[in-house]
Design an enzyme around this catalytic site. Structure first.
Site, PDB file in Angstrom:
ATOM      1  N   ASP A  63      17.788 102.560 -14.974  1.00  0.00           N
ATOM      2  CA  ASP A  63      17.139 101.315 -15.004  1.00  0.00           C
ATOM      3  C   ASP A  63      18.166 100.344 -15.601  1.00  0.00           C
ATOM      4  OD1 ASP A  63      14.599  99.862 -15.548  1.00  0.00           O
ATOM      5  OD2 ASP A  63      15.490  99.641 -17.578  1.00  0.00           O
ATOM      6  N   GLU A  81      18.727 100.439 -10.237  1.00  0.00           N
ATOM      7  CA  GLU A  81      18.005  99.300 -10.071  1.00  0.00           C
ATOM      8  C   GLU A  81      18.974  98.214 -10.722  1.00  0.00           C
ATOM      9  OE1 GLU A  81      14.933  96.703 -11.989  1.00  0.00           O
ATOM     10  OE2 GLU A  81      16.280  97.855 -13.191  1.00  0.00           O
TER      11      GLU A  81
HETATM   12  C1  GLC Z   1      15.179  90.857 -14.257  1.00  0.00           C
HETATM   13  C2  GLC Z   1      16.193  92.200 -14.253  1.00  0.00           C
HETATM   14  C3  GLC Z   1      15.680  93.335 -13.617  1.00  0.00           C
HETATM   15  C4  GLC Z   1      14.506  93.626 -14.267  1.00  0.00           C
HETATM   16  C5  GLC Z   1      13.363  92.152 -14.217  1.00  0.00           C
HETATM   17  C6  GLC Z   1      12.111  92.689 -15.076  1.00  0.00           C
HETATM   18  O1  GLC Z   1      15.051  90.696 -12.936  1.00  0.00           O
HETATM   19  O2  GLC Z   1      17.462  91.673 -13.578  1.00  0.00           O
HETATM   20  O3  GLC Z   1      16.560  94.226 -13.981  1.00  0.00           O
HETATM   21  O4  GLC Z   1      13.710  94.623 -13.606  1.00  0.00           O
HETATM   22  O5  GLC Z   1      14.088  91.104 -14.819  1.00  0.00           O
HETATM   23  O6  GLC Z   1      11.149  91.646 -14.649  1.00  0.00           O
HETATM   24  C1  GLC Z   2      13.643  97.455 -15.418  1.00  0.00           C
HETATM   25  C2  GLC Z   2      12.301  97.731 -15.189  1.00  0.00           C
HETATM   26  C3  GLC Z   2      11.487  96.673 -15.903  1.00  0.00           C
HETATM   27  C4  GLC Z   2      11.652  96.431 -17.216  1.00  0.00           C
HETATM   28  C5  GLC Z   2      13.412  96.412 -17.543  1.00  0.00           C
HETATM   29  C6  GLC Z   2      13.551  96.572 -18.896  1.00  0.00           C
HETATM   30  O1  GLC Z   2      14.079  96.482 -14.807  1.00  0.00           O
HETATM   31  O2  GLC Z   2      12.112  97.785 -13.772  1.00  0.00           O
HETATM   32  O3  GLC Z   2       9.967  96.773 -15.682  1.00  0.00           O
HETATM   33  O4  GLC Z   2      11.232  95.356 -17.856  1.00  0.00           O
HETATM   34  O5  GLC Z   2      13.858  97.384 -16.863  1.00  0.00           O
HETATM   35  O6  GLC Z   2      13.828  97.859 -19.419  1.00  0.00           O
END
Ligand code: GLC
Ligand code: GLC
Length: 655
Positions: free
Chosen positions: A284, A326
């Site tokens: 993540d 991610e």
């Molecule tokens: C931003 C971050 C991503 C996260 C998202 C949460 O786009 O880059 O990692 O999932 O915020 O809304």
């Molecule tokens: C990732 C997840 C998102 C979360 C963020 C912080 O981007 O997809 O849902 O808010 O990480 O953990």
């Protein structure tokens, strides 16, 4: 690679290993350690070489890898060997995924196991079970604020339930994807609590400062992830009387990878979940792993070194495991998470194709494919033996992270165009049937992102409210068109739970105080299983969507050109409402077809000219067959008619 310094250190480490490790037969472990040790040493040295305790930390790292190898059960080791042998296994077109929240999909892990038939009915054979680890009762960011990395949250089951689920999935040839939230912990995690109690060892696990001096400097160049609900990047902690870095929510403490102990703990945790039966680990928020003053603290070179090191170490203990990155960042940055210098992926084998996802939504709003074509054209070629996760929706917001240059290229102004997209998807644009909501509004930059369920964004919710049969059909076609693109693009398609039956926005989150401020919950539904039954009732939207997807998935699995060997060629068309690409057969087998994919994002029929392809000696016969519908498509004067919101997967047939 053999190199004296690394090798003599390796020998020293092997002599110093704990007796209980030394006594074991670790033949496969040692051959892999030997193969990767030079890389592991180099990377660990680049990151931590200046420390006095470098060698001790290196020993600890090898001990963790060995201890987890010893714990790895036989069936999993067997699978590692099988995958070593068939190392391109995950590039096959056979895989189709779904991401879900356990409680939203089936209440708990046992319930999930009882629903495996549903995955099989649709053709899903890769299940991403979103965070299941222990997290606080209230604010937990949907499980992405973990308070214990080694146990399952009791609200959805136990570690035993997870192991039973993993075993059953394995027996049914379904892959299990689990999250490891590597960037941060919950403020209720034991490490954070110890830090709060003043334990310096654990304060060094996080970025903690006694006053605002350093935070102020950091913040001059750091963007904000949740500007509305969690502005800034630091939070004042009363018990320590200090500032903690919290890039996401104020209760998510960023881990400090300057400290090798943090790296080793997280590697241990990744291997722990690999040993519980995960096939794929979703890492993540990887873009955020390294913080450096004066930068955005995203996509730093060291973040890549950490991922390379995680990969090299994981390969020694559990080489069958894949990583998903991610990283929802700019296209040129995303591509680097496959590994930059290696010919074949040496960071994460899989990455979210956020670029393609956002571009598809652009095509929906504009009803043309100008930016989609431009954006895909500028998407850098990825490494061999790496693959995309292609998706239409996921549990997060839709960020409009296109490259500004691409927007200029197609004649739009980036700011105005993004405004238009937000207006369109939030239903504030004349004629838009979309029912999304703006997310993460940033006062300073004026940026917004978008929340909303797929069916609500494409207008199905609105059409059903209005009982408008034509609009209902169009939005169903649009849902199928979007999936027709992600299922054939090259990569693993990842469906989002509920979308297969056209689930709309769910407003119930507003009643929960821990969720009400975060409208991403609007598209994190509780599956209505009674409604899901309608998939068996002819001509309902549920049936049309479910059966359409089911057919696409079944067809995909039979078409070897849909495997991902970077065998996609974008086809330029003069018609800016069409998106067309060729999936070339990557294998020698002459009988296998190339497939021409054409999608029409407009509400009017569009013409596709085959002349260019024919001039190249392709598609020369009279008849084309659409693999999706099975129908023959006739061609009039080199022109193919593509109905509104329709797509074809075409092969040439002599007939
Ligand atoms: C931003 C971050 C991503 C996260 C998202 C949460 O786009 O880059 O990692 O999932 O915020 O809304
Ligand atoms: C990732 C997840 C998102 C979360 C963020 C912080 O981007 O997809 O849902 O808010 O990480 O953990």
């Amino acid at each position: 690679m053999y190199e004296q310094i690394a090798h003599s250190l390796l020998n020293k480490i092997l002599d110093e290993l704990k007796p209980e490790i030394r006594k074991r037969d670790l033949r496969h472990f040692y051959t892999r350690l030997g193969a990767n040790f030079y890389a592991i040493h180099s990377l660990f040295h680049l990151l931590y070489g200046k420390r006095d305790d470098f060698e001790r930390q290196m020993l600890r790292l090898v001990e963790v890898m060995a201890a987890q190898y010893i714990l790895r059960e036989k069936p999993l080791k067997k699978k590692d060997h099988k995958r070593e042998h068939d190392h391109n296994w995950f590039l096959s077109q056979k895989w189709v995924g779904m991401a879900l929240y356990t409680d939203g999909f089936s209440d708990d892990l046992q319930g999930l196991r009882e629903r495996i038939d549903y995955f099989e009915e649709l053709g899903i054979n890769m299940v991403h079970v979103m965070p299941i680890l222990e997290c606080p009762q209230g604010a937990s960011d949907g499980g992405y604020a973990v308070s214990n990395f080694r146990d399952v949250d009791e609200r959805i089951g136990s570690l035993t339930d997870l192991r039973v689920l993993a075993k059953e999935l394995r027996q049914r040839d379904i892959l299990l994807t689990l999250d490891v939230v590597v960037n941060h912990t919950s403020d209720e995690h034991e490490w954070a609590k110890k830090a709060q109690e003043g334990d310096e060892k654990y304060q060094d696990y996080f970025y903690i400062y006694k006053n605002r001096d350093t935070p102020d400097v950091f913040e001059t160049s750091m963007p904000e992830v949740f500007p509305e609900t969690s502005p800034g990047n630091f939070t004042f902690d009363k018990s320590m009387n200090k500032w903690v870095m919290t890039v996401f929510n104020d209760y998510q403490w960023d881990l400090n990878y300057n400290n090798p102990a943090v790296f080793i703990e997280m590697l241990d945790i990744i291997l722990f979940w690999a040993n519980q039966g995960a096939d794929i680990i979703r890492l993540d928020a990887v873009a955020f792993l390294w913080k450096k003053i004066g930068t955005t603290c995203q996509n730093e070179r060291e973040a890549h070194l950490i991922l390379q090191l995680m990969k090299d170490c994981c390969q020694v203990t559990a080489p069958g495991i894949l990583f998903i990155a991610e990283a929802i960042v700019a296209p040129v940055e995303i591509i680097k998470y496959f590994g930059e210098d290696a010919v074949i992926a040496k960071e994460c084998e899989i990455a979210y194709n956020a670029t393609f996802m956002a571009l598809l939504w652009d095509a929906v709003a504009t009803k043309n494919t100008k930016l989609l074509n431009q954006g895909i054209c500028s998407l850098p070629e990825k490494l061999e033996r790496s693959t995309w996760l292609n998706y239409v929706r996921c549990h997060d917001d839709i960020g409009l992270g296109f490259d500004d240059n691409d927007i200029y290229q197609v004649g739009y102004d980036p700011k105005a165009h993004r405004h238009f997209l937000v207006d369109y998807f939030t239903g504030n644009f004349e004629g838009s049937p979309a029912k999304g909501q703006p997310f993460g509004h940033n006062e300073k930059t004026g940026d917004d992102r978008i929340s909303g369920a797929l069916a609500s964004l494409v207008g199905l919710e609105d059409a059903i409210d209005k009982n408008d049969a034509k609009a209902i059909q169009q939005s169903i076609d649009l849902i199928l068109l979007l999936h027709g693109m992600v299922i054939s693009f090259g990569g693993i398609p990842l469906l989002y739970y509920g979308d297969e039956i056209g689930t709309y926005n769910d407003y119930s989150y507003l009643k929960d105080v821990s969720k009400a401020h975060d409208n991403r919950w609007i598209h994190r539904p509780q599956i209505n299983w009674e409604r899901a039954e309608k998939r068996h009732q002819k001509d309902t939207p549920e049936q049309k969507i479910f059966d359409g997807l089911k057919r696409m998935i079944a067809v995909r699995k039979t078409v070897s050109s849909f495997a991902d060997y970077n065998n996609r060629e974008l086809i330029e068309t003069e018609n800016s409402h069409l998106f067309a690409f060729m999936r070339n057969n990557p294998f020698e087998d002459k009988d296998k077809d190339n497939v021409l994919v054409v999608g029409n994002f407009n509400n009017l029929p569009q013409y596709f000219s085959l002349s260019d392809l024919r001039n190249r000696g392709l598609f020369e016969y009279e008849f084309l067959q659409d693999l999706y519908s099975g129908e023959s498509i006739s061609i009039v004067e080199d022109k193919l008619v593509v109905p509104p919101y329709c797509f074809f997967w075409l092969v040439n047939r002599k007939v």
